[in-house]
Design a protein around this motif. Structure first.
Motif, PDB file in Angstrom:
ATOM      1  N   ALA A 250     -33.593 -14.789 -38.317  1.00 52.55           N
ATOM      2  CA  ALA A 250     -33.765 -15.000 -39.749  1.00 52.55           C
ATOM      3  C   ALA A 250     -33.950 -13.694 -40.499  1.00 52.55           C
ATOM      4  O   ALA A 250     -33.482 -13.544 -41.626  1.00 52.55           O
ATOM      5  N   VAL A 251     -34.605 -12.727 -39.879  1.00 55.53           N
ATOM      6  CA  VAL A 251     -34.871 -11.451 -40.549  1.00 55.53           C
ATOM      7  C   VAL A 251     -33.617 -10.605 -40.648  1.00 55.53           C
ATOM      8  O   VAL A 251     -33.250 -10.118 -41.715  1.00 55.53           O
ATOM      9  N   VAL A 252     -32.909 -10.458 -39.520  1.00 60.33           N
ATOM     10  CA  VAL A 252     -31.772  -9.528 -39.537  1.00 60.33           C
ATOM     11  C   VAL A 252     -30.652  -9.917 -38.589  1.00 60.33           C
ATOM     12  O   VAL A 252     -29.689  -9.192 -38.429  1.00 60.33           O
ATOM     13  N   GLY A 253     -30.733 -11.073 -37.952  1.00 63.49           N
ATOM     14  CA  GLY A 253     -29.696 -11.468 -37.004  1.00 63.49           C
ATOM     15  C   GLY A 253     -29.990 -10.918 -35.622  1.00 63.49           C
ATOM     16  O   GLY A 253     -30.864 -10.078 -35.432  1.00 63.49           O
ATOM     17  N   GLY A 254     -29.268 -11.411 -34.626  1.00 64.92           N
ATOM     18  CA  GLY A 254     -29.443 -10.912 -33.270  1.00 64.92           C
ATOM     19  C   GLY A 254     -30.400 -11.722 -32.425  1.00 64.92           C
ATOM     20  O   GLY A 254     -30.825 -11.272 -31.357  1.00 64.92           O
ATOM     21  N   GLY A 255     -30.764 -12.930 -32.874  1.00 66.64           N
ATOM     22  CA  GLY A 255     -31.675 -13.755 -32.091  1.00 66.64           C
ATOM     23  C   GLY A 255     -31.112 -14.140 -30.734  1.00 66.64           C
ATOM     24  O   GLY A 255     -31.861 -14.381 -29.783  1.00 66.64           O
TER      25      GLY A 255
ATOM     26  N   THR B 281     -19.985 -17.763 -53.065  1.00 64.03           N
ATOM     27  CA  THR B 281     -19.328 -16.697 -52.298  1.00 64.03           C
ATOM     28  C   THR B 281     -19.671 -16.818 -50.824  1.00 64.03           C
ATOM     29  O   THR B 281     -18.809 -16.663 -49.950  1.00 64.03           O
ATOM     30  N   ALA B 282     -20.942 -17.102 -50.527  1.00 63.45           N
ATOM     31  CA  ALA B 282     -21.375 -17.234 -49.138  1.00 63.45           C
ATOM     32  C   ALA B 282     -20.639 -18.367 -48.425  1.00 63.45           C
ATOM     33  O   ALA B 282     -20.233 -18.228 -47.263  1.00 63.45           O
ATOM     34  N   VAL B 283     -20.444 -19.478 -49.130  1.00 58.73           N
ATOM     35  CA  VAL B 283     -19.745 -20.619 -48.521  1.00 58.73           C
ATOM     36  C   VAL B 283     -18.285 -20.267 -48.257  1.00 58.73           C
ATOM     37  O   VAL B 283     -17.718 -20.641 -47.224  1.00 58.73           O
ATOM     38  N   ARG B 284     -17.652 -19.541 -49.181  1.00 53.70           N
ATOM     39  CA  ARG B 284     -16.258 -19.126 -48.979  1.00 53.70           C
ATOM     40  C   ARG B 284     -16.131 -18.238 -47.750  1.00 53.70           C
ATOM     41  O   ARG B 284     -15.222 -18.406 -46.928  1.00 53.70           O
TER      42      ARG B 284
ATOM     43  N   ALA C  31     -28.488  -9.718 -48.191  1.00 47.78           N
ATOM     44  CA  ALA C  31     -27.455  -9.752 -47.152  1.00 47.78           C
ATOM     45  C   ALA C  31     -27.879 -10.665 -46.000  1.00 47.78           C
ATOM     46  O   ALA C  31     -27.069 -11.423 -45.456  1.00 47.78           O
ATOM     47  N   SER C  32     -29.166 -10.592 -45.621  1.00 49.61           N
ATOM     48  CA  SER C  32     -29.668 -11.476 -44.564  1.00 49.61           C
ATOM     49  C   SER C  32     -29.576 -12.933 -44.992  1.00 49.61           C
ATOM     50  O   SER C  32     -29.203 -13.803 -44.198  1.00 49.61           O
ATOM     51  N   ALA C  33     -29.898 -13.207 -46.253  1.00 53.73           N
ATOM     52  CA  ALA C  33     -29.822 -14.570 -46.768  1.00 53.73           C
ATOM     53  C   ALA C  33     -28.386 -15.082 -46.742  1.00 53.73           C
ATOM     54  O   ALA C  33     -28.107 -16.207 -46.300  1.00 53.73           O
ATOM     55  N   THR C  34     -27.454 -14.244 -47.210  1.00 48.95           N
ATOM     56  CA  THR C  34     -26.044 -14.629 -47.227  1.00 48.95           C
ATOM     57  C   THR C  34     -25.523 -14.817 -45.807  1.00 48.95           C
ATOM     58  O   THR C  34     -24.761 -15.750 -45.528  1.00 48.95           O
ATOM     59  N   ALA C  35     -25.948 -13.936 -44.915  1.00 48.69           N
ATOM     60  CA  ALA C  35     -25.497 -14.012 -43.518  1.00 48.69           C
ATOM     61  C   ALA C  35     -25.919 -15.326 -42.873  1.00 48.69           C
ATOM     62  O   ALA C  35     -25.204 -15.861 -42.018  1.00 48.69           O
ATOM     63  N   LYS C  36     -27.081 -15.850 -43.250  1.00 46.62           N
ATOM     64  CA  LYS C  36     -27.533 -17.111 -42.653  1.00 46.62           C
ATOM     65  C   LYS C  36     -26.585 -18.251 -43.002  1.00 46.62           C
ATOM     66  O   LYS C  36     -26.286 -19.105 -42.166  1.00 46.62           O
TER      67      LYS C  36
END
Length: 262
Positions: free
Chosen positions: A24-29, A78-81, A184-189
């Protein structure tokens, strides 16, 4: 579901919670969750490990995405696209995965990650500037680039190989769309929910998901993910930048170890 001791089950649940927080913070879990599943379930085929991992991860990723959308300035449209492009890319990557040797990909990814780490360390302002100012510089061309390259390209990588997808998404979105690291983290989720959905659909179709175990671990992963999202929102981009560097170096170490022992 295979026979699992109470100690192993507790270990897997705690690993799922920690992985949810990191992701959730930065990816890579997945750096934590996949090895934990492999260690805890040595008798289970790899395909079932991967399928169960996706079933757990999509729950935590979805929870983090909802938490972010409620409190962070995310451009959901944009995130959904980007996410839909990532969904198509991940399914394409999964289709070609059987014919690609991961041993060939690891050295390339390690070099790219080391370059990324050097860039982030040498550019202290990377991803820490105000999102409202940076977003003015985002053109339509950059948005299309994000959909095609970030969504399609990283989605393809996720289906093909996988480790560090969330981290790559955060870095790419920050660079292409001029987002701060929290946004960016929010969009990445949101994007990651789509890539996980594509991969999970294929694993479910193939019958390689341990659903009962995944359901239990998913509860812990969801709690960890929501706590991680709240932590990132509260502490800001500087905190995310520090976690990002730790995750990048951890990913390089993990890939290096895998390459050495292959």
């Amino acid at each position: 579901m295979p026979d699992i001791s109470l100690t192993t089950l507790l270990f897997l649940c705690l690993a799922a919670a920690a992985a949810g927080w990191i992701d959730a913070v930065v990816g890579g879990g997945g750096l934590l969750l996949l090895p934990a599943l492999l260690l805890g379930l040595p008798q289970v085929p790899a395909a079932h490990i991967l399928g169960t991992n996706k079933a757990v991860a999509i729950v935590g990723t979805s929870g983090a995405a909802i938490t972010y959308v409620r409190k962070a300035p995310v451009q959901v449209k944009t995130a959904v696209r980007i996410g839909l492009a990532a969904l198509a890319g991940s399914m394409g990557g999964a289709f070609f995965a059987a014919g690609i040797s991961s041993e060939l990909l690891r050295p390339v990814i390690m070099v790219v990650l080391l370059g990324v780490a050097a860039f982030v360390m040498l550019r202290p302002s990377f991803g820490t500037t105000a999102a409202d100012v940076d977003r003015r510089r985002v053109t339509r061309t950059r948005t299309v680039l994000a959909i095609v390259l970030v969504g399609g390209g990283i989605g393809f990588y996720d289906g093909l190989f996988g480790p560090g997808t969330g981290t790559f998404l955060v870095l790419a979105l920050t660079a292409v769309l001029h987002l701060d690291l929290v946004t960016a983290s929010a969009t990445a989720k949101i994007v990651n929910v789509c890539t996980n959905a594509g991969a999970l659909a294929m694993f479910a179709y193939q019958g390689t998901v341990l659903w009962q175990l995944a359901a239990l671990m998913a509860v812990f992963n969801l709690v960890g993910a929501m706590l991680g999202a709240r932590t990132a929102l509260r502490k800001g981009s500087e905190f995310v930048r520090g976690v990002l560097l730790v995750v990048v170096f951890s990913l390089v170490a993990k890939l290096g170890f895998d390459q050495w022992t292959a």
